[in-house]
Each structure stands twice: as C-alpha cells, then as structure tokens.
Design an enzyme around this catalytic site. Structure first.
Site, PDB file in Angstrom:
ATOM      1  N   GLY A 176       2.116   9.936   5.010  1.00 56.61           N
ATOM      2  CA  GLY A 176       1.420  11.423   4.468  1.00 56.61           C
ATOM      3  C   GLY A 176      -0.203  11.076   4.185  1.00 56.61           C
ATOM      4  O   GLY A 176      -0.396  10.469   3.463  1.00 56.61           O
ATOM      5  N   SER A 177      -0.851  12.249   4.816  1.00 54.90           N
ATOM      6  CA  SER A 177      -1.895  12.314   4.638  1.00 54.90           C
ATOM      7  C   SER A 177      -2.704  13.524   5.322  1.00 54.90           C
ATOM      8  O   SER A 177      -2.184  14.259   5.660  1.00 54.90           O
ATOM      9  CB  SER A 177      -2.904  11.153   4.917  1.00 54.90           C
ATOM     10  OG  SER A 177      -4.014  10.889   4.142  1.00 54.90           O
TER      11      SER A 177
END
Length: 209
Positions: A176-177
């Site tokens: 995630g990012s």
C-alpha cells in the site's frame, strides 16, 4: 503471475500451513494458507498491453487518481509541471511501470517517515524513490514512489542508463502507498480527473505531442 518479490511471502506461510495441518493444528494451518493466498493476490503481476503511440503518457500505477495539479519545482524544471497523484489501495496491483519510452537518467532514494499518504504533506516527509526518465525526444518525466503507513519497503528495479519501454516494470511498493508522476505542463493535454481509476502501463493519463 506472481512477482518474484512476493515469492517468500507466498511460499513461507504456505509451508507453515502444510506443517500445521500435518500436525493436526487445523486453525493455524488454515490461517497460514489464507495468508499465503492473500499475499499471492497482493503480489500479482498481470500482463499489460499499453498504447504504442509515443505521444501518450501512461499511468505508472494501479489505483485511484487523488490529485491533478500544476505546480512549480525549480529544483527539477524551470517551467510548470503537471502533477498526477495515484493512491494504491491494498487490493490494487503494486507493480509500478514506466509511463514512457525512454532512458532512466537518475534514481534517488530519500529516507523519511511512513505516515498516511492521504495528504500532500506525506510527499515531503515520507520515504520515497524518485525516477527521472527522459523520453526519446528529450521530454523529462519524474515518477515518485511514496511509502505509506503500512508500506514496508520500496523496491527499484532499474538503474541510470537503462532503456525502458512504456509499461516496463521499474519498481514495486510492498503493502500500500502512493505514486506521483510529474511532467512538463506546456502543450500537455491531461486525460484524467480526480476520482478516475487507472491501470499501470495501460491507462493514458496525458497526451504530450
């Protein structure tokens, strides 16, 4: 297909799952196998067929467009730059791709925090990897991988001097990012808006003739 970076995250819990089931520990076995399947889903690396027209700049990441703006970054470029921010959710593909045909001019890793990436301030303070890619006609494009709250590691797969095609894999962010892409605003036609969903290596986000 599973990206090679994900192999340990898939194989290790799968082995533990088999061992636990063999030892009669059903709950631990099922939990380990479930984790292996979830990791396989996260590290999936599907084939992508991008637009061959070199005028188009393709999305470097899967996810949702959360920012489209024009700003100045004199440390990079004298003229205004378009900035497109893409938020990658946990269920999005996390392999990042080159938005253009060209050559990698520079890569810079910057240490920082791992704070939530929902705000613009995360771009300044969070851990990030910057790629400067020069299109075949000399047009510069910056791709920035920004680590988030649960992103554990940014991986880069290219070096300065490498030749890349639009859609080639350049990096990956684990768990995630956000990815930002910057390009000269002069003569650029933006093709996405905030809220649009995009696919890395396939969705055109701008046209730069």
């Amino acid at each position: 297909m599973i990206h090679k970076e994900g192999h340990p995250y898939v194989i290790v819990p799968a082995l533990f799952g088999v061992l636990f089931l063999g030892a009669g520990k059903k709950r631990l076995g099922v939990g380990s196998l479930t984790l292996s399947l979830l990791n396989a889903f996260f590290f999936r690396n599907p084939e992508r067929q991008g637009i061959l027209n070199p005028d188009y700049l393709l999305s470097p990441a899967d996810g949702k467009v959360v920012k489209v703006d024009v700003e100045r970054r004199p440390e990079w470029w004298d003229e205004p730059l378009y900035r497109v921010g893409i938020f990658m959710r946990l269920w999005d593909v996390h392999v990042n791709r080159s938005p253009v045909h060209g050559r990698v001019i520079n890569t810079v890793y910057l240490r920082g925090e791992k704070k939530p990436v929902f705000t613009d301030s995360a771009f300044q303070r969070n851990e990030k990897q910057v790629y400067l890619i020069e299109r075949d006609d000399g047009l510069p494009v910056w791709v920035v991988q920004v680590a988030g709250l649960i992103a554990r590691r940014i991986k880069s797969f290219v070096l300065p001097g490498d030749e890349v095609l639009a859609g080639d894999i350049i990096g990956l962010i684990k768990f995630g990012s956000r990815v930002e892409v910057f390009f000269p605003a002069v003569n650029a036609e933006i093709l996405v808006k905030v809220g649009h969903k995009v696919l890395a290596g396939e969705t055109p986000i701008a046209r730069l003739p």
